[in-house]
Every structure is written in C-alpha cells, then in structure tokens.
Design a protein around this motif. Structure first.
Motif, PDB file in Angstrom:
ATOM      1  N   GLU A 281       0.832  -1.208   0.000  1.00 26.49           N
ATOM      2  CA  GLU A 281       0.000   0.000   0.000  1.00 26.49           C
ATOM      3  C   GLU A 281       0.865   1.255   0.000  1.00 26.49           C
ATOM      4  N   ALA A 282       1.943   1.231   0.765  1.00 33.00           N
ATOM      5  CA  ALA A 282       2.856   2.371   0.781  1.00 33.00           C
ATOM      6  C   ALA A 282       3.536   2.522  -0.575  1.00 33.00           C
ATOM      7  N   GLY A 283       3.918   1.380  -1.174  1.00 31.46           N
ATOM      8  CA  GLY A 283       4.516   1.430  -2.507  1.00 31.46           C
ATOM      9  C   GLY A 283       3.559   2.000  -3.537  1.00 31.46           C
ATOM     10  N   GLU A 285       1.212   4.074  -2.953  1.00 34.95           N
ATOM     11  CA  GLU A 285       1.099   5.513  -2.694  1.00 34.95           C
ATOM     12  C   GLU A 285       2.197   6.274  -3.429  1.00 34.95           C
ATOM     13  N   LEU A 286       3.407   5.715  -3.438  1.00 35.45           N
ATOM     14  CA  LEU A 286       4.514   6.343  -4.160  1.00 35.45           C
ATOM     15  C   LEU A 286       4.271   6.345  -5.668  1.00 35.45           C
ATOM     16  N   VAL A 287       3.792   5.208  -6.196  1.00 39.91           N
ATOM     17  CA  VAL A 287       3.535   5.114  -7.639  1.00 39.91           C
ATOM     18  C   VAL A 287       2.464   6.118  -8.061  1.00 39.91           C
ATOM     19  N   LEU A 288       1.384   6.204  -7.288  1.00 41.51           N
ATOM     20  CA  LEU A 288       0.313   7.156  -7.597  1.00 41.51           C
ATOM     21  C   LEU A 288       0.816   8.598  -7.504  1.00 41.51           C
ATOM     22  N   ALA A 289       1.645   8.859  -6.510  1.00 38.43           N
ATOM     23  CA  ALA A 289       2.190  10.207  -6.352  1.00 38.43           C
ATOM     24  C   ALA A 289       3.081  10.576  -7.532  1.00 38.43           C
ATOM     25  N   ALA A 290       3.915   9.618  -7.969  1.00 35.25           N
ATOM     26  CA  ALA A 290       4.788   9.875  -9.116  1.00 35.25           C
ATOM     27  C   ALA A 290       3.972  10.186 -10.359  1.00 35.25           C
ATOM     28  N   ALA A 291       2.928   9.390 -10.614  1.00 37.64           N
ATOM     29  CA  ALA A 291       2.081   9.612 -11.794  1.00 37.64           C
ATOM     30  C   ALA A 291       1.416  10.977 -11.732  1.00 37.64           C
ATOM     31  N   ALA A 292       0.918  11.353 -10.545  1.00 40.52           N
ATOM     32  CA  ALA A 292       0.243  12.643 -10.389  1.00 40.52           C
ATOM     33  C   ALA A 292       1.214  13.804 -10.594  1.00 40.52           C
ATOM     34  N   CYS A 293       2.406  13.708 -10.010  1.00 36.20           N
ATOM     35  CA  CYS A 293       3.402  14.780 -10.152  1.00 36.20           C
ATOM     36  C   CYS A 293       3.845  14.922 -11.609  1.00 36.20           C
ATOM     37  N   ILE A 294       4.068  13.803 -12.273  1.00 34.83           N
ATOM     38  CA  ILE A 294       4.492  13.846 -13.684  1.00 34.83           C
ATOM     39  C   ILE A 294       3.403  14.468 -14.550  1.00 34.83           C
ATOM     40  N   SER A 295       2.159  14.057 -14.322  1.00 30.35           N
ATOM     41  CA  SER A 295       1.039  14.580 -15.120  1.00 30.35           C
ATOM     42  C   SER A 295       0.879  16.081 -14.922  1.00 30.35           C
ATOM     43  N   ARG A 296       1.004  16.545 -13.677  1.00 35.10           N
ATOM     44  CA  ARG A 296       0.881  17.984 -13.414  1.00 35.10           C
ATOM     45  C   ARG A 296       2.035  18.764 -14.027  1.00 35.10           C
ATOM     46  N   GLN A 337       3.925  15.181  -0.023  1.00 36.74           N
ATOM     47  CA  GLN A 337       4.148  14.429   1.209  1.00 36.74           C
ATOM     48  C   GLN A 337       2.978  13.478   1.403  1.00 36.74           C
ATOM     49  N   GLY A 338       3.283  12.194   1.603  1.00 36.65           N
ATOM     50  CA  GLY A 338       2.243  11.186   1.705  1.00 36.65           C
ATOM     51  C   GLY A 338       1.859  10.865   3.135  1.00 36.65           C
ATOM     52  N   GLN A 339       0.922   9.938   3.266  1.00 34.93           N
ATOM     53  CA  GLN A 339       0.469   9.498   4.584  1.00 34.93           C
ATOM     54  C   GLN A 339       1.316   8.350   5.111  1.00 34.93           C
ATOM     55  N   VAL A 341       4.254   7.325   3.377  1.00 37.46           N
ATOM     56  CA  VAL A 341       5.640   7.627   3.017  1.00 37.46           C
ATOM     57  C   VAL A 341       5.832   9.134   3.071  1.00 37.46           C
ATOM     58  N   LYS A 342       6.919   9.569   3.657  1.00 39.02           N
ATOM     59  CA  LYS A 342       7.117  11.011   3.864  1.00 39.02           C
ATOM     60  C   LYS A 342       7.486  11.742   2.587  1.00 39.02           C
ATOM     61  N   GLU A 343       8.327  11.142   1.751  1.00 37.77           N
ATOM     62  CA  GLU A 343       8.806  11.875   0.581  1.00 37.77           C
ATOM     63  C   GLU A 343       8.920  10.972  -0.629  1.00 37.77           C
ATOM     64  N   LEU A 344       8.987  11.605  -1.796  1.00 38.34           N
ATOM     65  CA  LEU A 344       9.104  10.928  -3.084  1.00 38.34           C
ATOM     66  C   LEU A 344      10.389  11.406  -3.745  1.00 38.34           C
ATOM     67  N   ALA A 345      11.129  10.482  -4.341  1.00 36.61           N
ATOM     68  CA  ALA A 345      12.361  10.832  -5.055  1.00 36.61           C
ATOM     69  C   ALA A 345      12.340  10.178  -6.430  1.00 36.61           C
ATOM     70  N   LEU A 346      12.639  10.950  -7.463  1.00 39.78           N
ATOM     71  CA  LEU A 346      12.630  10.449  -8.839  1.00 39.78           C
ATOM     72  C   LEU A 346      13.998  10.657  -9.475  1.00 39.78           C
ATOM     73  N   SER A 347      14.389   9.704 -10.298  1.00 40.09           N
ATOM     74  CA  SER A 347      15.554   9.871 -11.166  1.00 40.09           C
ATOM     75  C   SER A 347      15.042  10.173 -12.564  1.00 40.09           C
ATOM     76  N   ILE A 348      15.608  11.190 -13.212  1.00 36.14           N
ATOM     77  CA  ILE A 348      15.063  11.693 -14.473  1.00 36.14           C
ATOM     78  C   ILE A 348      16.168  11.803 -15.517  1.00 36.14           C
ATOM     79  N   GLY A 349      15.883  11.282 -16.696  1.00 35.47           N
ATOM     80  CA  GLY A 349      16.767  11.459 -17.839  1.00 35.47           C
ATOM     81  C   GLY A 349      15.938  11.847 -19.049  1.00 35.47           C
ATOM     82  N   PHE A 350      16.536  12.546 -20.007  1.00 41.21           N
ATOM     83  CA  PHE A 350      15.777  12.939 -21.194  1.00 41.21           C
ATOM     84  C   PHE A 350      16.692  13.013 -22.417  1.00 41.21           C
ATOM     85  N   ALA A 351      16.077  12.892 -23.578  1.00 38.34           N
ATOM     86  CA  ALA A 351      16.799  12.981 -24.851  1.00 38.34           C
ATOM     87  C   ALA A 351      15.966  13.831 -25.808  1.00 38.34           C
TER      88      ALA A 351
END
Length: 522
Positions: A281-283, A285-296, A337-339, A341-351
């Motif tokens: 469930e915590a995992g 939460e991170l996946v949903l948060a990542a998708a939401a942040c990326i979409s925004r 900030q989640g319920q 998990v406290k924080e989210l960290a992403l690694s990002i690369g682009f071309a």
C-alpha cells in the motif's frame, strides 16, 4: 376480426430488446451516463412493447372484460408519455456538455409528463381521454387528442434540438449525430402511421427500431472506444500503459517525430525498499504520487506512460530546453508528502530529438534511460549508498542459502528462486504441494530421526498460517538433516514477502547450512 399479428409482433420486439438489454450489461464494470440512460430506455421499451401486446389482447371480444381493457388502456397512455420522456433523457445525455439548456428541457419534459398523468388520473372519474363500452370497445373522448399530442410534442421538441445540433456541428460530425437524429424522429414518424393504421403496432415498432439504431451506432461504438482506452491505460495510475507505449513506438517508425519532441525516462527511487519495509500500500502511494506529479508537471505538453513497476516515460513536445520540465517535475515532487511515506524521489533522464535528429522514439528512450541511470547513481551516491556493492552483498547472502522458495500459504503452492536441481526429483519426495513435499522430505529419512516430529510440527501448513496471520513477520527453527557426510545442522527461516496479504499470504522460505556435521556411525 381480431389482429393476432399485432400482439405477436410486440412479443417479438420484447424478446429482441431484452437480448439487447442483457448485452448492455456485459463487460461494463464502470458504466457511463450514456450507458445508464440507454439501459433505462431499453428497460422501459421492453415494458412498453409487452404492455402494448397485453393491451391488444385485452381488446379481443373473446376476452370480453371491459374493466381489464380499461386498466390496460390506462397503462398504455401512461407508458406512451413516460417513454417519450426517456427518449428525451437519452438525447440530452448524449449531447451532455455540448448543449447548454439541458435543465430547461428536462423541466419541460417533466411538466408535459405531469400534465398527461393528471389527465389519466382524471379519466378514472370523468372519462375525458377514453372510455370502454359494454361490448369491450375503446371509445375516444373529447381530450384524447391531448393525450396523443403530449408525447409527440416531447418528441418533436427533441427532434428540433437534435436537428439544430447536427447543423451547428456539421463540420466536426463524428458519425454518430445522424443516427441519433434518426433515433429521435422515429417515434414521431411511426406515431403518425399509428394514427392512420391502428391495426399495426407502429408505436412499439418505433421504440424497437430506435433502440436498435442506438445499439448499433452509439452504444456498441462507445463500448469499443472504452475497451480501447482500458487496454491502453494503467489500472493503478490511469496514465497510459506499456501497451500504449509500444503501439505509439510502432506508429512513429512510419511517422517521423517533430524536432520539438523530447523523450523522458523517469524512475522512482527506493520503491522496492518501501514495498519490503512498509508494504505494498505504501509502494502504491509512491507510484500514484509519481504519476500525479508527472502529469501535473507536463500537463498537455506530454503523454505519460507507466511501462514498469517504478518506471515511467513521457513523450513531450516543447521548443525549449528539456531541463524546463525536469525542473518543474522536481518542484512538484518537493511539495509532495504522503500518509504512509514522507517523501518521493525520482531519477530523471531525457533525450531531445533536435540533438539526435536520426533517432526514433526507441533510440531516444534508450538515451534517456542512460541519463536516468546516471541520475539514479548520483542520487544513491549522495545518500551514501554504493548500489554495486549492495548488489554484490545481496548476491553473497543469497548464495549462502541452499534453498530459497516463495510460498503461498493459502494455496499451498510455491515458486523456486534457488534450489539444487537434483532435489526436484519426485523419487526423492518432490511435490508441487509444499506441505506434501516437506512431509515426504522428513519421512524419507532426509531429516534426522530424532528431529522428524518437531520438523513436521514446525512446518505444518496450518501452524505457519496462524503464525503469520497473527502479525508476525518471521519464523525460524533449527533441525538436523542426514547427508552423505553425516548429520548436518540446518536453519529454516520464513519471512513475509512485500506482497503479503491475508487473502494471499506470500512468504519467502530460506534454508541455510550451519556447517556443523557429525559423521554417521556404522
């Protein structure tokens, strides 16, 4: 002469419309407002055709019950006006936000229906619409024309609205407006025919043909479109999935990418550790948060795909530098900030396409992946974690175990992670049922005789289930086993898996030799 063809035709309509109604409930877990409106229309049309058949049968001289004919005629007039309202309801639902005066037309429909119902109720006490003679004949009264006009008024208004809408949107017609127009005017056309040819069930025919038009051209098409969307959507995050990404990659092999195209590769840092330590469930939460942040962060400028557990890709169009969206995404992440998990960290690369003009989407993604991995290495280095040495340490730990299995305690099944191939021989007690395999293992002399009873008690399936259901995360015991070199001490340890649930209790089983043995005596 009694018209048997009338009620038989009505019953045929009932059967066909009932089949369409049943079909409308298949493969639709999440129904749209249009689905709901169509189901109501179908259900009422089935009832209308059925009562029309009963109405015709009750008019036969052979039946000869005026009171029954009066009741069925009353039901007929009620059904006629209510059916017209459902017709209007479906049309307004189809137009949805494209038509601004929905509320006004719904109020108009309710008013006409209410007036008709008042007339029908009044007809019980003062025959003004119809009456039934002693010889069981339908007699039209002074206000019958009002009762016949009311439903047609709703239909005419609905037809005018749809005609206006079709003319207004003729340039962007998606192929569904004309069938809906035909659907709307069908009751009006067949209503006129009903007045001219009372011996034919034209009213029922209009609902039958209209519902068939909707089923073929509207409902089935919308269902197929929804199925396509579901096939290309990730179930958890609702962004595009791997299938959609692969389909787009195929398309862009034939269609060259614009120079403004930028491919981003994004990975969630530490997702596995969160799953293992805090649960799925915590995992999630991170996946949903990542998708939401990326979409925004990308908004309408990027198409977001989730193609792995923690992996995302974005295909963006932007004339500026690729770091613009990376900065926006990192800002979104920093505010989250989640319920669980406290924080989210992403690694990002682009071309950027402009920097690699000869590359397609797949090649740009590979370049972005390499940049993302470099970003991930920098992230862990700053955290004081050497991931290469961490993997080496993990491999060394795994190699210290002679056996690693993943068990499901509910189904008594297992997956083999690591094991000597010779142990898979059925002649040595191997079984696809874990409990049976352990019992065979102990009773065939592979467990030291003094430890057999304790071994079977400790590995009893029900005992293990109770142990983990009570909230414990690990279980271990020591036993002695017989080997070619003598009696050897071994440790069996069971740990909760990250995907453990009460419904699917998955655990890992580890067996480790303690390297203490006693030579067998002759």
């Amino acid at each position: 002469m009694e018209n048997h063809l009338y009620w038989i035709t009505d019953l045929v309509y009932v059967v066909v419309l009932a089949i369409i109604l049943r079909h409308s409930y298949i493969y639709r877990d999440e129904i749209s407002p249009l689905d709901r409106a169509f189901r109501k229309l179908l259900a009422w049309s089935v009832f209308f055709c059925f009562q029309d058949a009963v109405w015709e049968l009750s008019s036969f001289e052979a039946v000869g019950i005026p009171s029954l004919f009066f009741v069925t005629s009353t039901v007929f007039h009620v059904c006629t006006i209510v059916s017209a309202y459902f017709w209007l309801d479906f049309l307004l639902t189809f137009l949805r936000k494209g038509f601004q005066h929905q509320k006004a037309f719904r109020v108009f429909g309710v008013v006409i229906v209410s007036l008709q119902l008042v007339l029908v109720v009044r007809n019980f006490f003062y025959p003004t619409i119809f009456s039934i003679s002693e010889d069981n004949a339908y007699v039209a009264e002074s206000l019958r024309w009002v009762a016949m006009l009311a439903p047609h008024l709703i239909i005419v208004v609905a037809g005018l609205v749809m005609a206006y809408f079709c003319i207004k949107n003729s340039r962007k017609d998606d192929g569904r407006q004309f069938p809906v127009l035909m659907f709307v005017i069908m009751p009006f056309i067949f209503g006129i025919l009903q007045l001219q040819f009372s011996g034919c069930p034209f009213n029922s025919m209009s609902y039958f043909i209209g519902c068939c038009i909707v089923h073929i051209f509207i409902a089935a098409r919308e269902h197929n479109e929804r199925m396509t969307v579901e096939a290309n959507t990730d179930g958890l995050t609702k962004v595009f999935n791997r299938h959609a990404m692969e389909e787009d990659a195929k398309r862009y092999r034939n269609e060259p990418l614009e120079d403004s195209a930028i491919v981003y590769s994004i990975d969630i840092n530490g997702l596995k550790q969160v799953n293992d330590s805090l649960g799925q469930e915590a995992g999630n939460e991170l996946v949903l948060a990542a998708a939401a942040c990326i979409s925004r962060a990308f908004g309408s400028k990027g198409k977001v795909y989730r193609y792995g557990g923690e992996e995302f890709m974005v295909l963006a169009r932007f004339d500026g530098d690729g770091t613009f969206f990376k900065t926006r995404l990192l800002n979104e992440v920093s505010r989250w900030q989640g319920q669980k998990v406290k924080e989210l960290a992403l690694s990002i690369g682009f071309a950027e396409k402009r920097n690699f003009p000869m590359s397609d989407v797949v090649e740009l993604k590979a370049i972005a992946d390499n940049m993302m991995r470099l970003d991930k290495s920098n992230y862990y280095r700053n955290k004081g974690v050497d991931r290469r040495k961490l993997r080496e340490a993990f491999g060394a730990v795994c190699n210290s175990y002679t056996k690693i299995l993943k068990l499901n305690l509910a189904t008594d099944t297992f997956d083999i992670v690591q094991m000597d191939p010779s142990e898979r021989d059925p002649r040595r007690g191997f079984s696809t049922e874990h409990s049976k395999w352990l019992e065979n293992y102990a009773r065939q002399g592979r467990v030291y005789i003094d430890d057999v009873k304790n071994f079977l008690q400790q590995t009893d399936l029900e005992n293990l289930r109770k142990h983990f259901v009570n909230g414990r995360k690990s279980f271990s015991f020591v036993y002695r086993k017989n080997t070619k070199l003598g009696v050897e001490t071994a440790l069996m340890e069971l740990l909760r898996a990250s995907d453990y649930t009460d419904e699917s209790p998955n655990v890992f089983l580890y067996v480790k030799s303690m390297n203490t043995s006693v030579k067998k005596s002759d």
